[in-house]
Enzyme design. Structure first.
Site, PDB file in Angstrom:
ATOM      1  N   ARG A 174       0.852  -1.190   0.000  1.00 40.07           N
ATOM      2  CA  ARG A 174       0.000   0.000   0.000  1.00 40.07           C
ATOM      3  C   ARG A 174       0.887   1.240   0.000  1.00 40.07           C
ATOM      4  O   ARG A 174       1.441   1.631   1.026  1.00 40.07           O
ATOM      5  CB  ARG A 174      -0.922   0.001   1.234  1.00 40.07           C
ATOM      6  CG  ARG A 174      -1.888   1.173   1.264  1.00 40.07           C
ATOM      7  CD  ARG A 174      -2.977   0.969   2.306  1.00 40.07           C
ATOM      8  NE  ARG A 174      -2.481   1.043   3.673  1.00 40.07           N
ATOM      9  CZ  ARG A 174      -3.218   0.750   4.741  1.00 40.07           C
ATOM     10  NH1 ARG A 174      -4.468   0.336   4.591  1.00 40.07           N
ATOM     11  NH2 ARG A 174      -2.696   0.848   5.954  1.00 40.07           N
TER      12      ARG A 174
ATOM     13  N   SER B 231     -12.589  -2.867   0.423  1.00 43.49           N
ATOM     14  CA  SER B 231     -12.769  -2.364   1.786  1.00 43.49           C
ATOM     15  C   SER B 231     -14.217  -1.944   2.005  1.00 43.49           C
ATOM     16  O   SER B 231     -14.864  -1.407   1.104  1.00 43.49           O
ATOM     17  CB  SER B 231     -11.870  -1.155   2.038  1.00 43.49           C
ATOM     18  OG  SER B 231     -10.513  -1.513   1.993  1.00 43.49           O
TER      19      SER B 231
ATOM     20  N   LYS C  98      -4.489   5.807  10.331  1.00 44.07           N
ATOM     21  CA  LYS C  98      -5.244   6.543   9.332  1.00 44.07           C
ATOM     22  C   LYS C  98      -6.334   7.346  10.035  1.00 44.07           C
ATOM     23  O   LYS C  98      -6.893   6.904  11.030  1.00 44.07           O
ATOM     24  CB  LYS C  98      -5.908   5.584   8.324  1.00 44.07           C
ATOM     25  CG  LYS C  98      -4.949   4.840   7.439  1.00 44.07           C
ATOM     26  CD  LYS C  98      -5.681   3.811   6.584  1.00 44.07           C
ATOM     27  CE  LYS C  98      -6.597   4.468   5.583  1.00 44.07           C
ATOM     28  NZ  LYS C  98      -7.250   3.474   4.694  1.00 44.07           N
TER      29      LYS C  98
END
Length: 204
Positions: free
Chosen positions: A32, A101, A130
Site C-alpha cells: 500500500r 474495503s 489513518k
C-alpha cells in the site's frame, strides 16, 4: 488450494518490507503506497513482484489497479473511492483477484455488487495509522458481516494485535490484516514468527 488472502495478512508500504516478509514465509502481503503516478506505481509493483519471486508469498496491490495490470500482478485491493472509478471488467479480464474495503452497510452493498473475491471490514479497534470517518466496528460487526457475505472470505483490519486475534477469529473473520503490530513492533521478525505460528495452528 491455499486460502486467499491468508489468515495472516500484513500490509506494508515498501519493497524492503515485502522482501522481508516473503523471506519470513508470509503467504499474503499487501503493498500500500500512496501518491504515485501510474508509471511509478508500476515500477514499484514490479520490484515487489521480483522480491516475492520464488517464494510462497502472494502480493496484493492496493488501489493502483492499472499499475498492477501493467506489472503483471495477480491480486488487487481497492478502497471505496477507488472502486467508484476503477474499471472492474478490465481487472477481471486481466485475471486479477479483487478485494474491497467496507465500513458500513452502503459500502458493503456496493462491494458485493462488484462480486469481489473477499471483503475487508474495519476498523475493528481504534487505530492511529489513518484518519477514519468511521468509528471502531467491534467484534459483533464481524459476525454480522460474515453472515451477510457467507462463504466469501472476510478480512478484519484496524488496531488488531496478536493478543486480540483469537477473539477476532472467533467472531467470524477468516483473515486478519495487520499493519502496526508488525511494522511498529520492536522486534518485527519475532512478531511475524508468532503470527505465523498462531495462524497456522489455529483451527479453521
Amino acid at each position: 488450494m491455499p486460502q486467499h488472502p491468508d489468515r495472516f495478512y500484513p500490509i506494508v508500504d515498501t519493497v524492503a518490507w515485502v522482501q522481508r516478509l516473503a523471506r519470513a514465509g508470509v503467504r499474503t502481503v499487501q503493498l500500500r503506497a500512496k501518491d504515485l503516478d501510474r508509471a511509478e506505481a508500476a515500477a514499484l509493483v514490479g520490484a515487489a513482484l521480483a522480491a516475492t519471486a520464488g517464494t510462497a508469498t502472494e502480493l496484493i496491490v492496493n488501489d493502483h489497479w492499472e499499475a498492477a495490470i501493467d506489472a503483471g500482478a495477480r491480486h488487487v485491493h481497492l478502497g471505496q473511492e477507488d472502486l467508484a472509478v476503477a474499471d472492474v471488467p478490465a481487472i477481471r479480464k486481466a485475471g486479477l483477484t479483487l478485494g474491497l474495503s467496507t465500513h458500513d452497510e452502503a459500502e458493503l452493498e456496493a462491494a458485493l455488487a462488484a462480486r469481489p473475491d473477499y471483503v475487508a471490514l474495519g476498523p475493528i479497534y481504534p487505530t492511529t495509522l489513518k484518519v477514519m470517518r468511521f468509528g471502531p466496528q467491534g467484534l459483533d460487526r464481524i459476525g454480522q458481516w460474515k453472515r451477510q457475505v457467507g462463504p466469501m472470505p472476510l478480512v478484519a483490519i484496524g488496531g488488531i494485535t496478536l493478543e486480540r486475534a483469537p477473539g477476532v477469529f472467533a467472531a467470524g473473520a477468516d483473515s486478519i490484516a495487520v499493519v502496526s503490530d508488525v511494522t511498529q513492533n520492536p522486534d518485527p521478525d519475532a512478531r511475524v514468527r508468532d503470527w505465523l505460528a498462531f495462524t497456522q495452528s489455529e483451527p479453521r
